[in-house]
Design a protein around this motif. Structure first.
Motif, PDB file in Angstrom:
ATOM      1  N   PRO A 155       0.815  -1.221   0.000  1.00  0.00           N
ATOM      2  CA  PRO A 155       0.000   0.000   0.000  1.00  0.00           C
ATOM      3  C   PRO A 155       0.850   1.272   0.000  1.00  0.00           C
ATOM      4  N   VAL A 156       0.283   2.353  -0.527  1.00  0.00           N
ATOM      5  CA  VAL A 156       0.894   3.677  -0.503  1.00  0.00           C
ATOM      6  C   VAL A 156       0.091   4.505   0.486  1.00  0.00           C
ATOM      7  N   TYR A 157       0.789   5.158   1.397  1.00  0.00           N
ATOM      8  CA  TYR A 157       0.124   5.946   2.422  1.00  0.00           C
ATOM      9  C   TYR A 157       0.280   7.433   2.133  1.00  0.00           C
ATOM     10  N   ARG A 158      -0.765   8.183   2.393  1.00  0.00           N
ATOM     11  CA  ARG A 158      -0.715   9.649   2.371  1.00  0.00           C
ATOM     12  C   ARG A 158      -0.750  10.084   3.824  1.00  0.00           C
ATOM     13  N   VAL A 159       0.267  10.816   4.231  1.00  0.00           N
ATOM     14  CA  VAL A 159       0.352  11.309   5.597  1.00  0.00           C
ATOM     15  C   VAL A 159       0.287  12.830   5.535  1.00  0.00           C
ATOM     16  N   ALA A 160      -0.602  13.412   6.307  1.00  0.00           N
ATOM     17  CA  ALA A 160      -0.762  14.872   6.318  1.00  0.00           C
ATOM     18  C   ALA A 160      -0.261  15.430   7.643  1.00  0.00           C
ATOM     19  N   PHE A 161       0.492  16.535   7.545  1.00  0.00           N
ATOM     20  CA  PHE A 161       1.032  17.232   8.709  1.00  0.00           C
ATOM     21  C   PHE A 161       0.617  18.693   8.650  1.00  0.00           C
ATOM     22  N   HIS A 162       0.727  19.364   9.774  1.00  0.00           N
ATOM     23  CA  HIS A 162       0.570  20.819   9.764  1.00  0.00           C
ATOM     24  C   HIS A 162       1.721  21.412  10.580  1.00  0.00           C
ATOM     25  N   ARG A 163       2.079  22.615  10.218  1.00  0.00           N
ATOM     26  CA  ARG A 163       3.168  23.310  10.900  1.00  0.00           C
ATOM     27  C   ARG A 163       2.678  23.806  12.258  1.00  0.00           C
ATOM     28  N   LEU A 164       3.514  23.638  13.269  1.00  0.00           N
ATOM     29  CA  LEU A 164       3.180  24.160  14.585  1.00  0.00           C
ATOM     30  C   LEU A 164       3.267  25.685  14.556  1.00  0.00           C
ATOM     31  N   ALA A 165       2.411  26.323  15.292  1.00  0.00           N
ATOM     32  CA  ALA A 165       2.342  27.782  15.274  1.00  0.00           C
ATOM     33  C   ALA A 165       3.430  28.440  16.119  1.00  0.00           C
ATOM     34  N   ALA A 166       4.050  27.691  17.009  1.00  0.00           N
ATOM     35  CA  ALA A 166       5.035  28.297  17.912  1.00  0.00           C
ATOM     36  C   ALA A 166       6.267  28.756  17.135  1.00  0.00           C
ATOM     37  N   PRO A 167       6.654  30.014  17.276  1.00  0.00           N
ATOM     38  CA  PRO A 167       7.842  30.508  16.579  1.00  0.00           C
ATOM     39  C   PRO A 167       9.124  29.991  17.233  1.00  0.00           C
ATOM     40  N   ASP A 168      10.195  30.012  16.472  1.00  0.00           N
ATOM     41  CA  ASP A 168      11.506  29.635  16.987  1.00  0.00           C
ATOM     42  C   ASP A 168      11.882  30.655  18.065  1.00  0.00           C
ATOM     43  N   PRO A 169      12.202  30.212  19.278  1.00  0.00           N
ATOM     44  CA  PRO A 169      12.535  31.152  20.358  1.00  0.00           C
ATOM     45  C   PRO A 169      13.715  32.061  20.016  1.00  0.00           C
ATOM     46  N   ARG A 170      14.643  31.579  19.174  1.00  0.00           N
ATOM     47  CA  ARG A 170      15.776  32.424  18.776  1.00  0.00           C
ATOM     48  C   ARG A 170      15.294  33.601  17.933  1.00  0.00           C
TER      49      ARG A 170
END
Length: 162
Positions: A38-53
């Motif tokens: 099988p071929v899988y489609r995986v969906a992600f979203h970017r976290l909203a927290a900014p890089d502390p630097r």
């Protein structure tokens, strides 16, 4: 966000581009393994927290206590360096040559490129520099700190008010 089995034949051009491929055919060429698997489609979203630097780098209104803390941190970095003080020269060089390649900046200081990049990462961790596509520049925090140093001799070490 999601994980589902998909028929590779159902992948459309928009989905392929969204996955970072030029075409559906390019995406299919990257599929590995037995075609019956099988071929899988995986969906992600970017976290909203900014890089502390990045948050730290954007802080230009520095209090006298913050200026002292930065000065003390840089003095400690200089004291711990087997090559002697480097922070002031590095910050002044980046300020004078924003966007210049790390290799060229390292050569101007007579340093190895990889050692120079590691040193700049220490400055970035304190919010003083920003990495660009090519080279670096002082962050608003770095500019504010360097302004607190006045028109010091370009080779003078960082002054710490404490």
């Amino acid at each position: 966000d999601a994980c589902e089995i998909v028929d590779p034949g159902s992948i459309d051009p928009a989905e392929a581009r969204h996955a970072g491929f030029e075409s559906v055919e390019a995406l299919r060429r990257e599929l590995r393994g037995d075609p019956s698997l099988p071929v899988y489609r995986v969906a992600f979203h970017r976290l909203a927290a900014p890089d502390p630097r990045d948050v730290l780098a954007g802080t230009a209104g520095l209090t006298p206590a913050e200026l002292a803390t930065i000065g003390d941190q840089l003095a400690r970095l200089d004291a711990a360096s087997p090559d002697g003080p480097w922070t002031a020269a590095t910050l002044r060089l980046i300020a004078a040559h924003p966007g210049r390649r790390a290799r060229e900046l390292a050569e101007l200081l007579g340093r190895d490129t990889m050692a120079f990049k590691a040193a700049v990462r220490k400055l970035k961790a304190r919010g003083l520099t920003i990495s660009l596509e090519t080279g670096y520049r002082l962050s608003p925090r770095g500019e504010a700190f360097m302004a607190s140093q006045g028109a010091a001799d370009p080779n003078a070490p960082i002054r710490s008010p404490s």
